[in-house]
Design an enzyme around this catalytic site. Structure first.
Site, short mmCIF file in Angstrom:
data_model
loop_
_atom_site.label_atom_id
_atom_site.label_comp_id
_atom_site.label_asym_id
_atom_site.label_seq_id
_atom_site.Cartn_x
_atom_site.Cartn_y
_atom_site.Cartn_z
N ASP A 192 50.40 -27.70 119.25
CA ASP A 192 51.66 -28.24 120.01
C ASP A 192 52.62 -26.99 119.64
O ASP A 192 53.38 -27.21 118.35
CB ASP A 192 52.29 -28.75 119.68
CG ASP A 192 53.64 -29.90 121.05
OD1 ASP A 192 54.30 -28.95 121.24
OD2 ASP A 192 53.14 -30.72 120.66
N GLU A 244 46.20 -17.79 136.65
CA GLU A 244 46.00 -18.88 137.21
C GLU A 244 46.23 -19.44 138.16
O GLU A 244 46.09 -19.94 139.20
CB GLU A 244 44.47 -20.09 136.25
CG GLU A 244 43.50 -19.25 135.54
CD GLU A 244 43.55 -18.77 134.37
OE1 GLU A 244 44.02 -19.12 133.67
OE2 GLU A 244 42.45 -18.60 134.07
N TYR A 245 47.70 -20.48 137.40
CA TYR A 245 48.70 -20.99 138.56
C TYR A 245 49.20 -19.55 139.35
O TYR A 245 50.19 -20.67 140.37
CB TYR A 245 49.25 -21.63 137.53
CG TYR A 245 49.03 -22.70 136.86
CD1 TYR A 245 48.18 -23.42 136.26
CD2 TYR A 245 49.69 -24.15 137.93
CE1 TYR A 245 47.42 -24.30 135.62
CE2 TYR A 245 49.21 -25.08 136.57
CZ TYR A 245 48.27 -25.49 135.98
OH TYR A 245 47.75 -26.69 135.67
N ASP A 285 54.86 -26.63 131.92
CA ASP A 285 54.81 -27.90 132.53
C ASP A 285 56.46 -28.68 132.89
O ASP A 285 56.79 -28.05 132.05
CB ASP A 285 54.33 -28.56 131.53
CG ASP A 285 52.61 -28.91 131.56
OD1 ASP A 285 51.94 -27.87 132.03
OD2 ASP A 285 51.96 -29.25 130.01
N GLU A 287 51.61 -15.82 123.82
CA GLU A 287 51.56 -16.10 125.04
C GLU A 287 52.01 -18.08 124.91
O GLU A 287 50.73 -18.53 124.38
CB GLU A 287 51.00 -16.26 125.86
CG GLU A 287 50.60 -17.01 127.18
CD GLU A 287 49.84 -17.04 128.91
OE1 GLU A 287 50.07 -17.32 130.06
OE2 GLU A 287 48.81 -16.35 128.51
N1 SAM Z 1 49.40 -20.49 131.50
C1 SAM Z 1 48.41 -20.72 132.78
C2 SAM Z 1 48.79 -20.22 133.97
O1 SAM Z 1 49.73 -19.57 134.27
O2 SAM Z 1 47.71 -20.58 134.24
C3 SAM Z 1 49.16 -22.19 132.03
C4 SAM Z 1 50.13 -22.79 132.93
S1 SAM Z 1 49.74 -24.68 132.80
C5 SAM Z 1 50.44 -25.98 134.12
C6 SAM Z 1 50.17 -25.20 131.48
C7 SAM Z 1 50.10 -25.08 130.07
O3 SAM Z 1 50.65 -25.34 129.54
C8 SAM Z 1 48.53 -26.55 129.77
O4 SAM Z 1 47.48 -25.52 129.70
C9 SAM Z 1 49.50 -27.05 129.01
O5 SAM Z 1 47.80 -27.35 128.11
C10 SAM Z 1 50.16 -26.23 128.00
N2 SAM Z 1 51.34 -26.63 127.27
C11 SAM Z 1 51.97 -27.37 127.85
N3 SAM Z 1 53.11 -27.89 126.49
C12 SAM Z 1 52.73 -27.10 125.42
C13 SAM Z 1 53.30 -26.83 124.49
N4 SAM Z 1 54.31 -27.55 123.39
N5 SAM Z 1 52.19 -26.49 123.37
C14 SAM Z 1 51.35 -25.73 123.22
N6 SAM Z 1 51.07 -25.21 125.15
C15 SAM Z 1 51.52 -26.60 125.92
#
Ligand code: SAM
Length: 212
Positions: A95, A193-194, A117, A43
């Protein structure tokens, strides 16, 4: 999701047995890390890890890796694992742009993107996790018959993600604009969570399953 300034989060991550440090050294060798050969699901952007950990608990025959960019968020997932450790889950703080440096060609069986995001500005489109640039990276690490599942409540991001498929040579296997109202696609659904937060506000949840 960024929980700011949690002091000591980098130190906790640095010492955690649930986090793989220097993940590049395991490229093509993830079965060694788990100690056996099983399908590998990842994930990307797992946040606090609730979805991944519930999925892993229900599927001990699969290995899972959760990828998260921010230490402050990953810390929450580590704290949950400390309370209830799972031997088929590891985390990586990175990342996802560097994903092909961490997984070998066709090493991964399934990829999950949940509530990625949106990066709403056009000039940031290539940072979106379902963009064609990321699909090209996933193409390298995902098995030929593997699939990618993406959920979001953001309609613009979902429509963008669907438009990216053809130029990136992927195809949609299943698509819904109302996951929770779609009996077939929602069977076995694990809420993130979202997802819990936005669906409780009345937002429909969009989902696709794609392949090449
Ligand atoms: N997946 C979770 C949920 O649905 O509850 C979290 C959603 S949150 C909006 C997006 C997550 O993706 C954040 O924790 C952010 O730090 C992570 N994220 C965004 N871009 C990323 C990247 N390029 N590599 C790794 N993680 C990333």
């Amino acid at each position: 999701m960024r929980l700011r300034n949690i002091s000591g989060s980098r130190e906790v991550i640095g010492e955690s047995r649930f986090v793989i440090h220097n993940p590049e050294q395991y490229k093509g060798k993830w079965a060694e890390v788990f100690g056996s050969h099983k399908p590998l699901y990842i994930e990307i952007g797992m946040g606090k890890g609730r979805f991944l950990m519930e999925l892993a608990k229900a599927n001990p025959e699969i290995h899972f890796i959760g990828i998260e960019k921010y230490s402050s968020v990953l810390l929450r997932a580590i704290q949950k694992m400390e309370q209830e450790p799972l031997d088929n889950v590891y985390f990586i703080r990175m990342d996802a742009e560097a994903i092909t440096e961490v997984f070998g060609r066709e090493e991964v069986d399934r990829i999950y993107l949940n509530f990625s995001d949106p990066w709403p500005k056009d000039r940031h489109a290539k940072r979106r996790l379902p963009s064609r640039q990321f699909l090209a990276r996933y193409d390298k690490i995902l098995k030929k018959d593997g699939c990618l599942e993406f959920k979001t409540d953001n309609k613009e991001l979902f429509e963008f993600a669907l438009e990216e498929l053809e130029p990136a040579n992927w195809r949609a296997d299943q698509v819904t604009y109302d996951l929770h109202g779609d009996e077939e696609m929602c069977r076995g659904n694990i809420m993130t969570e979202y997802e819990e937060r936005f669906s409780s506000m009345g937002n429909p949840i969009y989902k696709y399953v794609i392949r090449r």
